[in-house]
Each structure stands twice: as C-alpha cells, then as structure tokens.
Design a protein around this motif. Structure first.
Motif, short mmCIF file in Angstrom:
data_model
loop_
_atom_site.label_atom_id
_atom_site.label_comp_id
_atom_site.label_asym_id
_atom_site.label_seq_id
_atom_site.Cartn_x
_atom_site.Cartn_y
_atom_site.Cartn_z
N PRO A 75 46.69 41.56 42.45
CA PRO A 75 47.10 40.16 42.48
C PRO A 75 46.31 39.29 41.48
CG PRO A 75 45.57 40.60 44.25
CD PRO A 75 45.82 41.92 43.57
N PHE A 76 46.99 38.22 41.03
CA PHE A 76 46.37 37.15 40.27
C PHE A 76 46.27 35.96 41.22
CE2 PHE A 76 48.89 39.75 37.38
CZ PHE A 76 48.00 40.03 36.35
N PRO A 77 45.10 35.70 41.78
CA PRO A 77 44.98 34.64 42.79
C PRO A 77 44.57 33.28 42.23
CG PRO A 77 43.08 36.11 42.89
CD PRO A 77 43.91 36.53 41.71
N ASN A 78 44.93 32.25 42.95
CA ASN A 78 44.45 30.88 42.72
C ASN A 78 44.57 30.15 44.05
OD1 ASN A 78 44.32 28.07 42.33
ND2 ASN A 78 44.96 28.23 40.19
N GLY A 79 43.44 29.86 44.67
CA GLY A 79 43.45 29.14 45.95
C GLY A 79 44.20 29.90 47.01
N ILE A 123 56.52 31.43 34.39
CA ILE A 123 55.23 32.12 34.41
C ILE A 123 55.08 32.89 33.10
CG2 ILE A 123 53.98 34.06 35.48
CD1 ILE A 123 55.09 33.06 38.20
N THR A 138 57.97 38.41 38.23
CA THR A 138 56.72 38.03 38.90
C THR A 138 57.08 37.36 40.21
OG1 THR A 138 56.66 35.96 37.65
CG2 THR A 138 55.36 37.78 36.78
N PHE A 193 46.55 28.30 36.37
CA PHE A 193 46.16 29.65 35.97
C PHE A 193 45.71 30.46 37.17
CE2 PHE A 193 45.78 27.09 32.14
CZ PHE A 193 46.58 27.83 31.29
N PHE A 194 46.19 31.69 37.21
CA PHE A 194 45.92 32.61 38.32
C PHE A 194 45.19 33.82 37.78
CE2 PHE A 194 48.84 31.07 41.77
CZ PHE A 194 49.40 30.02 41.09
N TYR A 195 44.02 34.11 38.33
CA TYR A 195 43.27 35.29 37.91
C TYR A 195 42.21 35.61 38.96
CZ TYR A 195 40.62 31.30 36.05
OH TYR A 195 39.99 30.09 35.90
N ALA A 196 41.79 36.87 38.95
CA ALA A 196 40.72 37.30 39.87
C ALA A 196 39.38 36.93 39.26
CB ALA A 196 40.82 38.80 40.10
N ASP A 240 42.64 38.83 32.06
CA ASP A 240 44.00 39.19 32.45
C ASP A 240 44.45 38.15 33.45
OD1 ASP A 240 46.36 40.44 33.01
OD2 ASP A 240 45.47 42.24 33.88
N GLU A 241 45.41 37.33 33.07
CA GLU A 241 45.77 36.23 33.95
C GLU A 241 47.24 35.87 33.79
OE1 GLU A 241 42.75 33.62 32.06
OE2 GLU A 241 44.38 32.16 31.93
N THR A 242 47.71 35.08 34.75
CA THR A 242 49.06 34.53 34.65
C THR A 242 48.96 33.01 34.72
OG1 THR A 242 49.33 34.77 37.05
CG2 THR A 242 50.24 36.51 35.67
N GLU A 258 42.62 25.42 36.95
CA GLU A 258 42.06 26.77 36.83
C GLU A 258 41.91 27.39 38.23
OE1 GLU A 258 41.26 28.50 34.09
OE2 GLU A 258 41.87 26.89 32.74
N ALA A 259 41.78 28.72 38.27
CA ALA A 259 41.50 29.39 39.55
C ALA A 259 40.07 29.07 40.00
CB ALA A 259 41.71 30.89 39.42
N PHE A 299 60.26 35.01 39.99
CA PHE A 299 60.48 34.45 38.67
C PHE A 299 60.96 35.57 37.74
CE2 PHE A 299 58.21 30.26 38.79
CZ PHE A 299 57.76 30.33 40.09
N GLU A 304 53.20 37.97 27.81
CA GLU A 304 54.48 38.44 28.33
C GLU A 304 55.20 37.32 29.06
OE1 GLU A 304 54.26 42.93 29.54
OE2 GLU A 304 52.48 41.90 30.27
N LEU A 344 51.27 29.50 35.49
CA LEU A 344 52.51 28.94 36.06
C LEU A 344 52.67 27.51 35.52
CD1 LEU A 344 54.83 28.75 38.22
CD2 LEU A 344 53.05 28.07 39.87
N ARG A 386 52.28 35.78 31.29
CA ARG A 386 51.17 36.66 31.60
C ARG A 386 50.38 36.89 30.31
NH1 ARG A 386 50.68 42.31 32.95
NH2 ARG A 386 48.51 42.66 33.52
N ILE A 405 49.87 35.75 42.52
CA ILE A 405 51.03 36.23 41.77
C ILE A 405 50.93 37.75 41.64
CG2 ILE A 405 52.05 36.30 39.43
CD1 ILE A 405 51.40 33.28 39.21
#
Lengths: 126, 126
Positions: B78-82, A86, B107, A122-125, A105-107, A35-36, B123, A76, A109, A88, B86
């Motif tokens: 952006p979708f961040p992780n560490g 990836i 992406t 998982f990437f999200y703010a 709202d996340e992506t 997780e982020a 991607f 998506e 990988l 979304r 993305i």
C-alpha cells in the motif's frame, strides 16, 4: 480539457522533468498540496501556488535524481475517476542531506476543478 | 491495526486471489464502492457489504485471470496517507463476454474508519 487529458499532460511533463511547467500550466492559484508526512521544516499541508512552487524547488535543490522522470519509465498513469486522477512516481534519488541513495515510490492523487488542479495528495510509506 | 497495516494485509490477500477474504476481514458493513465507470447492469456506486461481495463475485465469474494476483507480482502498495491507502493492480484477463485478452491496469483508493474500510474508489482509463 478533460481531467484525464490534464493528467496525461502532467504525466508527460513530469517524465521530462518539467514539474515546474506542469505547475505553471495546470495548477490553480489556490492549490493545496498534502504530503503523507511533513518534510523537514515544512507543514504537511501547503497552500497556494507560491508555496507549492517553493516545495518543488526545495525538492529539486535537495535531491540528486539518478534516473526516474527523465528516462520516461517511472511516471505511470494517469488513472482517472471523475474529476480526479492518480499518477504513480518512482524516483532513484540521493537526498543531499543524507547522501544515501534510495528509491522513492509513491502515488499522487490530484483533484481538478474548472480545468485546474486544486488539490494534490501524496501517498507513500514512511 | 493502522491504516497502513490494513493496506498490507489487503494487498497480501489480493496477491493470493483471496479478495473475498479481504472483504470479510476488513470491509465495513456500510462499505461504499465507486468505479470509474459503471459495469454492465450495475450502478457506478455500490453500497453495503452484500452489494460489494456480489460485484466481486460477478467479476470473478465473468473474467478468466491468466496471471496477476496469484503470481504475486501485480498488486503494489500500500501507499498510505493518513486514514487512506492506495493499491495498484494489474490483471491479465479475458472477459468471458468478449473473449478478448486484455490488461487491466488500475489503482484503488481505500478509506479506513475505526479499523474497517468504509470506501473504495477505483481509478482507471476507459
């Protein structure tokens, strides 16, 4: 199946709310899920199919999903590159703990090896 | 700046069509750029700031952009992780070589080290 084909299948299952079926069919027993940020009472990184199933079940049990995956509009992708893809995700949810409706709202990988997903990140703010 | 802050700045510049400025400000001199497939006459992986600037210039010179970044609606994230983030891009373009209008939907995964982007990976489905 190619990585892109696996991504398509996973996306389709997620659109139908069949996340557990996606795990059963396409996740390696040694899946690592990152997780982020850590979820309540969980490590940021979970390892092994049982831990990941548990995390998904916890999520499903603790969120009311108003729209999203079931209506087909909010998963998506896949966006593939080599052995990764990836997706979304957008979910309209209310966490049962807070009762406050929100949009997630996340992506995600995913990394594939030998036809199975061995890692999801998982990437999200925050 | 945090990785998420860098992601926000890059997204903003891309929305304004200022991709070269984003490269100047945030890309490491040792940037590595990986496409999902090789572009015409180029390797799939490009290394070094001059090669990446060249690729971006080639892209800008060889595509007519109808909508997309300039109208602000099609760079998400952006979708961040560490130390990674993305971005999701959608471009309505006509490649000058084919003359056929199309939508590019992709992406990009960026990796940050010491405040600079050292790797970008794109991607997309072929």
């Amino acid at each position: 199946m190619t990585t892109a084909e696996i991504g398509k299948e996973v996306a389709t299952l997620c659109r139908q709310g069949k996340n557990q079926e996606a795990i059963d069919r396409f996740y390696s027993s040694i899946i690592e899920s990152v997780e982020a940020c850590a979820m309540p009472g969980m490590d940021q990184t979970q390892r092994g199919i049982q831990a990941i199933k548990g995390k998904n079940q916890w999520w499903a049990d603790n969120h009311e999903i108003h729209g999203g995956t079931v209506d087909g509009g909010t998963v998506e992708g896949p966006f593939p590159n080599g052995d990764r893809f990836i997706l979304r995700f957008k979910y309209d949810v209310t966490p049962k703990q807070t009762g406050k409706r929100m949009t997630l709202d996340e992506t995600g990988l995913s990394t594939v090896r030998d036809g199975k997903i061995i890692k999801e990140e998982f990437f999200y703010a925050m």
